[in-house]
Design an enzyme around this catalytic site. Sequence first.
Site, mmCIF file in Angstrom:
data_model
loop_
_atom_site.group_PDB
_atom_site.id
_atom_site.type_symbol
_atom_site.label_atom_id
_atom_site.label_comp_id
_atom_site.label_asym_id
_atom_site.label_seq_id
_atom_site.Cartn_x
_atom_site.Cartn_y
_atom_site.Cartn_z
ATOM 1 N N ARG A 61 -7.181 -9.111 -3.448
ATOM 2 C CA ARG A 61 -6.833 -8.242 -4.580
ATOM 3 C C ARG A 61 -6.435 -9.095 -5.778
ATOM 4 O O ARG A 61 -5.558 -9.958 -5.675
ATOM 5 C CB ARG A 61 -5.681 -7.319 -4.208
ATOM 6 C CG ARG A 61 -6.021 -6.278 -3.163
ATOM 7 C CD ARG A 61 -4.854 -5.325 -2.965
ATOM 8 N NE ARG A 61 -5.162 -4.270 -2.016
ATOM 9 C CZ ARG A 61 -4.377 -3.224 -1.788
ATOM 10 N NH1 ARG A 61 -3.229 -3.125 -2.434
ATOM 11 N NH2 ARG A 61 -4.730 -2.294 -0.914
ATOM 12 N N ASP A 63 -4.972 -9.426 -9.760
ATOM 13 C CA ASP A 63 -4.051 -8.747 -10.668
ATOM 14 C C ASP A 63 -4.755 -8.319 -11.950
ATOM 15 O O ASP A 63 -5.880 -8.743 -12.235
ATOM 16 C CB ASP A 63 -2.891 -9.678 -11.025
ATOM 17 C CG ASP A 63 -1.928 -9.884 -9.873
ATOM 18 O OD1 ASP A 63 -1.903 -9.042 -8.960
ATOM 19 O OD2 ASP A 63 -1.193 -10.897 -9.890
ATOM 20 N N ARG A 212 -1.075 -18.710 -10.263
ATOM 21 C CA ARG A 212 -0.594 -18.779 -11.650
ATOM 22 C C ARG A 212 0.748 -19.498 -11.740
ATOM 23 O O ARG A 212 1.047 -20.151 -12.748
ATOM 24 C CB ARG A 212 -0.536 -17.378 -12.241
ATOM 25 C CG ARG A 212 -1.927 -16.779 -12.461
ATOM 26 C CD ARG A 212 -1.909 -15.275 -12.592
ATOM 27 N NE ARG A 212 -1.047 -14.854 -13.681
ATOM 28 C CZ ARG A 212 -0.573 -13.613 -13.820
ATOM 29 N NH1 ARG A 212 -0.867 -12.698 -12.907
ATOM 30 N NH2 ARG A 212 0.193 -13.315 -14.831
#
Length: 284
Positions: A61, A63, A212
């Site tokens: 998944r 973001d 990230r």
Amino acid sequence: MSDEVQPGHVRVRLDLSYDGSEFSGWAKQAGGRRTVQGEIEDALRTVTRSRETYELTVAGRTDAGVHARGQVAHVDLPREVWAEHHVKLLKRLAGRLPKDVRVWALREAPSGFNARFSAVWRRYAYRVTDNPGGVDPLLRGHVLWHDWPLDVDAMNEAARGLLGEHDFAAYCKKREGATTIRTLQELSLVRGEDGIVTATVRADAFCHNMVRSLIGALLFVGDGHRGSDWPAKVLAAGVRDSAVHVVRPHGLTLEEVGYPADELLAARNKEARNKRSLPGAGCC
């Protein structure tokens, strides 16, 4: 947990890509927000003229704002629906889907395949430029601008201290009941001829915000704000450090998902469902 395909159904693998700029992430959400899963499921229902929505399972998944070039998903379709539509399904989806999401391949999956649990690694790329003039306007949706000069050698030195199996709690947004133990298989950075620095990040799986956050830490090393040993120290501390920034999503792209040989899919599927602990750690 059993992952048997229900009688009368066919498991179909989808290979797809999307520009995440205008999506609120992959997963369907309440409130009518636009998502990749929602768009594909709506298109699939329309082109197969089905009353039912066939739910997708995805390898990873993403973001809001994160892109994908090599995403993989699966869907279980009634055998009669697959038989009727599979020859023209790809072209019909191309005509129905919006231009920022494409399905490139549709095929019956081998026995034991699960897009999420059968995967052995996911590879992401994060792209950043330290060009004092900023980002090429044609690339602005896919490249982060960092307004300090970056020392790529120092960043690679720091990256080597993060490789292997660790508890990445310091670099993840904690989710209740979910482990933060991951095996980071590759973390390396290369500056291209165009000046763009591309970080390749590959692991068996990723927890929320992990890529990230890792890039945020390496940028602090690259611009001289921290030493090369700092990211590993943060990792060892095991808690979130306020100095580790979660960089913006638009520089991140899911490039590829790796799967084992067909005969190993079922075993990998089962193994990946087991909650992990580090060697020496208690089981409960």
